[in-house]
Design an enzyme around this catalytic site. Sequence first.
Site, PDB file in Angstrom:
ATOM      1  CB  SER A  41      13.249  21.390 -13.763  1.00 42.34           C
ATOM      2  OG  SER A  41      12.391  22.519 -13.715  1.00 42.34           O
TER       3      SER A  41
ATOM      4  CG  HIS B  98      -1.636  -1.277   1.456  1.00 38.56           C
ATOM      5  ND1 HIS B  98      -2.795  -1.653   0.810  1.00 38.56           N
ATOM      6  CD2 HIS B  98      -1.304  -2.307   2.269  1.00 38.56           C
ATOM      7  CE1 HIS B  98      -3.154  -2.861   1.224  1.00 38.56           C
ATOM      8  NE2 HIS B  98      -2.266  -3.284   2.105  1.00 38.56           N
TER       9      HIS B  98
END
Length: 479
Positions: free
Chosen positions: A282, A152
């Site tokens: 970026s 999970h």
Amino acid sequence: MDTYQTPLSSRYASKEMSKLFSNGTRFGTWRQLWLNLAIAEKELGLPISDSAIEQMKANLELDEAQMKVAAEEEKKRRHDVMAHVHTFGTVAPDAAGIIHLGATSCYVTDNADLIFLRQGLDLLLPKLAVVISRLSSFAQQYRDLPTLGFTHFQPAQLTTVGKRATLWIQELLWDLRNMERARNDLGFRGVKGTTGTQGSFLALFDGDHDKVEALDARVTELSGFPYAYPVTGQTYSRKIDIDVLGPMSSFGATVHKICTDIRLLANLKEIEEPFEKDQIGSSAMAYKRNPMRCERACSLSRHLMAIYQNTLMTASVQWLERTLDDSANRRVTLPEAFLTADILLTTLQNISEGMVVYPQVIGRRIKQELPFMATENIIMAMVKDGGDRQECHEKIRVLSHQAGAVVKEQGGENDLIERVKADDYFKPIWGQLDELMDPKTFVGRAPEQVDRFVKDWVEPALKPYTEALKDVKAAELSV
């Protein structure tokens, strides 16, 4: 009929795959099929001259001038197959009257597609084997490096970096198996005529059924296939496209899972894909190291999975012996699937050959979570030393909650073990705490599982691709 278009994605695929789905290969394959048909018809007694056969053999490849002639003919005739029948006849004049004899358009279009499906898989399979080999080396290298497991995406029991990689490899092995099955199961449409009854060929051979069957078998043999589908309509069943693209779509799901895992681990700064020295992550945030390759692979793998839906829908709407609404769709779908899978394999190979592991970061995260996981071991050690299990459980529960509050509310480090060391109740096992906290004692049989998996499953699966793996190794050494 539709003009065959080379998809845009061919710009990024390998030269071999791009060439396979080029117009030159497509139309050259048609010529080879017309030659195979003529050879078989001549062998079975039809009046086809030796010069016709020789002229066809000498002109299997189209030059630029012939491609232009074919394009002009198609504009005029609005039929690509007949345009190429005419063009072939201009360079093989002795064969002009017998090219395509008894055949329908699907004799060349469908049989060529089956050839391309098989050759496309022949290109993909060795590349997939290389990726599996690279990831197997990675798994073996990190077979015993403990890392926090996640269920999970929440911290769970420890595994190893190498064992986690075997989960990726196992799915790729299933993809290899499924693509091999699809490849080896492919048959040939053969010579079946306009609606699959072979009526035109029966007429050519004056009602001789044996010769028609012999023709089908001989053309199949000349085209390199072990068998022809026993019955067809005008086309081969589009279920065959499902059989081929199904495993490729499944491979897309595998790639998405692998690259998503790597993206998650990159966020944790535990594992990263290769990052070039001068690569920019970026335009605004100069510090960023975005998982560009994995993101690209996830994007393209979704495309590959979506393409599969086209084969299902196309197969479901084929009316009776055939309908032409499959044509335009398939001329995009089939090349796009193979070109996309090819790009994915190249990208995945690049990722698998340059993954960076950060053991110190992994170790720090283990230290943050391991104290909680070690509580059961601490309880068992106390009981072995004569302690009461229930009393010990309560003691460790209280200390765990206190340590948890430090982590969650104060943003501090997990200090559970320090609390255990400060509590005289646990003094009998203080000397065992380092051993009880050794991460390698929490990974179970993970290292041994890696060894067994590679030996029993990976190595046998890769054995047929030994030469391909050698070629890649030789290419690396030559750089």
